[in-house]
Design a protein around this motif. Sequence first.
Motif, PDB file in Angstrom:
ATOM      1  N   ASP A 178     -59.554  10.895  26.982  1.00 55.92           N
ATOM      2  CA  ASP A 178     -60.593  11.505  27.816  1.00 55.92           C
ATOM      3  C   ASP A 178     -61.860  10.640  27.895  1.00 55.92           C
ATOM      4  OD1 ASP A 178     -61.443  11.829  25.213  1.00 55.92           O
ATOM      5  OD2 ASP A 178     -61.957  13.964  25.412  1.00 55.92           O
ATOM      6  N   ALA A 179     -61.803   9.409  27.401  1.00 57.94           N
ATOM      7  CA  ALA A 179     -62.970   8.521  27.495  1.00 57.94           C
ATOM      8  C   ALA A 179     -63.242   8.184  28.959  1.00 57.94           C
ATOM      9  CB  ALA A 179     -62.720   7.247  26.702  1.00 57.94           C
ATOM     10  N   LEU A 221     -62.393  -1.221  30.472  1.00 65.09           N
ATOM     11  CA  LEU A 221     -62.460  -0.007  29.647  1.00 65.09           C
ATOM     12  C   LEU A 221     -61.359   0.979  30.048  1.00 65.09           C
ATOM     13  CD1 LEU A 221     -66.323   0.280  29.655  1.00 65.09           C
ATOM     14  CD2 LEU A 221     -64.939   0.219  27.575  1.00 65.09           C
ATOM     15  N   GLY A 222     -61.139   1.108  31.349  1.00 60.66           N
ATOM     16  CA  GLY A 222     -60.076   1.993  31.819  1.00 60.66           C
ATOM     17  C   GLY A 222     -58.712   1.541  31.334  1.00 60.66           C
ATOM     18  N   TYR A 223     -58.508   0.237  31.297  1.00 62.02           N
ATOM     19  CA  TYR A 223     -57.238  -0.295  30.826  1.00 62.02           C
ATOM     20  C   TYR A 223     -57.056   0.014  29.341  1.00 62.02           C
ATOM     21  CZ  TYR A 223     -53.217  -3.424  31.065  1.00 62.02           C
ATOM     22  OH  TYR A 223     -51.942  -3.940  31.062  1.00 62.02           O
ATOM     23  N   ALA A 224     -58.124  -0.078  28.565  1.00 64.07           N
ATOM     24  CA  ALA A 224     -58.046   0.254  27.138  1.00 64.07           C
ATOM     25  C   ALA A 224     -57.680   1.718  26.942  1.00 64.07           C
ATOM     26  CB  ALA A 224     -59.377  -0.072  26.457  1.00 64.07           C
ATOM     27  N   VAL A 225     -58.176   2.579  27.822  1.00 61.45           N
ATOM     28  CA  VAL A 225     -57.807   4.005  27.769  1.00 61.45           C
ATOM     29  C   VAL A 225     -56.309   4.148  28.043  1.00 61.45           C
ATOM     30  CG1 VAL A 225     -58.128   6.264  28.828  1.00 61.45           C
ATOM     31  CG2 VAL A 225     -60.120   4.801  28.394  1.00 61.45           C
ATOM     32  N   GLU A 226     -55.832   3.465  29.078  1.00 57.44           N
ATOM     33  CA  GLU A 226     -54.408   3.542  29.429  1.00 57.44           C
ATOM     34  C   GLU A 226     -53.521   3.046  28.297  1.00 57.44           C
ATOM     35  OE1 GLU A 226     -53.550   1.549  33.074  1.00 57.44           O
ATOM     36  OE2 GLU A 226     -55.174   2.559  34.176  1.00 57.44           O
ATOM     37  N   LEU A 227     -53.979   2.043  27.567  1.00 59.12           N
ATOM     38  CA  LEU A 227     -53.202   1.497  26.458  1.00 59.12           C
ATOM     39  C   LEU A 227     -53.254   2.376  25.208  1.00 59.12           C
ATOM     40  CD1 LEU A 227     -54.164  -2.295  26.667  1.00 59.12           C
ATOM     41  CD2 LEU A 227     -51.959  -1.270  27.255  1.00 59.12           C
ATOM     42  N   GLY A 228     -54.109   3.386  25.212  1.00 59.23           N
ATOM     43  CA  GLY A 228     -54.263   4.241  24.045  1.00 59.23           C
ATOM     44  C   GLY A 228     -55.188   3.657  22.994  1.00 59.23           C
ATOM     45  N   GLU A 229     -55.916   2.593  23.358  1.00 59.78           N
ATOM     46  CA  GLU A 229     -56.856   1.990  22.409  1.00 59.78           C
ATOM     47  C   GLU A 229     -58.185   2.725  22.378  1.00 59.78           C
ATOM     48  OE1 GLU A 229     -55.368  -2.651  22.611  1.00 59.78           O
ATOM     49  OE2 GLU A 229     -56.880  -1.958  24.034  1.00 59.78           O
ATOM     50  N   LEU A 230     -58.446   3.528  23.405  1.00 60.22           N
ATOM     51  CA  LEU A 230     -59.583   4.439  23.439  1.00 60.22           C
ATOM     52  C   LEU A 230     -59.047   5.835  23.747  1.00 60.22           C
ATOM     53  CD1 LEU A 230     -62.184   2.350  25.514  1.00 60.22           C
ATOM     54  CD2 LEU A 230     -62.063   2.592  23.021  1.00 60.22           C
ATOM     55  N   ASP A 231     -59.832   6.855  23.420  1.00 57.79           N
ATOM     56  CA  ASP A 231     -59.400   8.236  23.639  1.00 57.79           C
ATOM     57  C   ASP A 231     -59.009   8.477  25.095  1.00 57.79           C
ATOM     58  OD1 ASP A 231     -59.953   8.721  20.985  1.00 57.79           O
ATOM     59  OD2 ASP A 231     -61.927   9.613  21.385  1.00 57.79           O
ATOM     60  N   LEU A 288     -73.460  -0.457  20.607  1.00 61.19           N
ATOM     61  CA  LEU A 288     -72.177  -0.646  21.294  1.00 61.19           C
ATOM     62  C   LEU A 288     -71.011  -0.295  20.379  1.00 61.19           C
ATOM     63  CD1 LEU A 288     -73.022  -4.048  23.004  1.00 61.19           C
ATOM     64  CD2 LEU A 288     -72.570  -1.911  24.216  1.00 61.19           C
ATOM     65  N   VAL A 289     -71.074  -0.761  19.140  1.00 61.57           N
ATOM     66  CA  VAL A 289     -70.006  -0.470  18.190  1.00 61.57           C
ATOM     67  C   VAL A 289     -69.933   1.025  17.911  1.00 61.57           C
ATOM     68  CG1 VAL A 289     -69.287  -0.772  15.785  1.00 61.57           C
ATOM     69  CG2 VAL A 289     -70.010  -2.752  17.135  1.00 61.57           C
ATOM     70  N   SER A 290     -71.071   1.651  17.720  1.00 55.24           N
ATOM     71  CA  SER A 290     -71.103   3.090  17.454  1.00 55.24           C
ATOM     72  C   SER A 290     -70.480   3.876  18.599  1.00 55.24           C
ATOM     73  CB  SER A 290     -72.555   3.537  17.236  1.00 55.24           C
ATOM     74  OG  SER A 290     -72.621   4.933  17.049  1.00 55.24           O
ATOM     75  N   ARG A 291     -70.797   3.487  19.829  1.00 56.13           N
ATOM     76  CA  ARG A 291     -70.255   4.205  20.995  1.00 56.13           C
ATOM     77  C   ARG A 291     -68.752   3.996  21.115  1.00 56.13           C
ATOM     78  NH1 ARG A 291     -69.177   7.775  23.655  1.00 56.13           N
ATOM     79  NH2 ARG A 291     -69.860   8.291  25.771  1.00 56.13           N
ATOM     80  N   LEU A 292     -68.287   2.773  20.867  1.00 51.49           N
ATOM     81  CA  LEU A 292     -66.851   2.511  20.942  1.00 51.49           C
ATOM     82  C   LEU A 292     -66.094   3.255  19.836  1.00 51.49           C
ATOM     83  CD1 LEU A 292     -66.933  -1.277  21.827  1.00 51.49           C
ATOM     84  CD2 LEU A 292     -65.844   0.523  23.194  1.00 51.49           C
ATOM     85  N   LEU A 293     -66.660   3.313  18.642  1.00 47.49           N
ATOM     86  CA  LEU A 293     -66.026   4.076  17.569  1.00 47.49           C
ATOM     87  C   LEU A 293     -65.929   5.553  17.935  1.00 47.49           C
ATOM     88  CD1 LEU A 293     -67.669   2.492  14.392  1.00 47.49           C
ATOM     89  CD2 LEU A 293     -65.270   2.298  15.106  1.00 47.49           C
ATOM     90  N   ALA A 294     -66.960   6.058  18.616  1.00 48.04           N
ATOM     91  CA  ALA A 294     -66.986   7.476  18.987  1.00 48.04           C
ATOM     92  C   ALA A 294     -65.893   7.836  19.983  1.00 48.04           C
ATOM     93  CB  ALA A 294     -68.354   7.837  19.566  1.00 48.04           C
TER      94      ALA A 294
END
Length: 216
Positions: A157-158, A145-155, A194-200
Amino acid sequence: MTEIDGRRLRGAASRRVVLANAVDIASVEGLDGLSIGRLATAARVSKSGVATLFGTKERLQLATVEAASQRFRETVLEPARARPRGIRRIVALLDAWIAYSRDRVFPGGCFFNTAVADFDAKPGPVRDAIADALESWNGYLRFSLGYAVELGELDADADAAQLAFEFTALLESANSRSVMTGSNEPYRLARRALVSRLLAVGADLDVLRPLAEHGD
């Protein structure tokens, strides 16, 4: 030398058979339900053979936790690692975990849910081994999940640790409810959450479709 090597090969094969039975039994009856006699009957080997392989009940329990960890890695982690790091691997991990529970890779559902119920309040080497296995899974999910944040795939501040905690809680609840009721509905509810949380937190819906649209 050939005779010695043959004995070692037979011993290793017997150990694999016994542990395969041990993890299945423990997933239903708990690690405390394991006994040399019970395993000897299930694996169709002698009691003395089981005793020779493991020596003590604690050593048997520790070996069972490691065998369960290996089955989990082969079923959930290794297939997901074929996907690119980031949100696609997270989707693969979550989908594989649900399939692991739904398809009863262990007859009693998630082996570790049952093991925790047995040992969460019993300090010692077996509890430590279970805790290490759980932290290994949680840590890998958190890192992904942290890597997805670093890639900009998640917000930006996630909170990866918070998300990993929430996702694990959802998966464990789905497992427990499905085992109790015999229904797959808890997996469908977990997928939706899970999908709802990831979309958020900024995930792309198209990337989430393999997780969202599985019929279970």
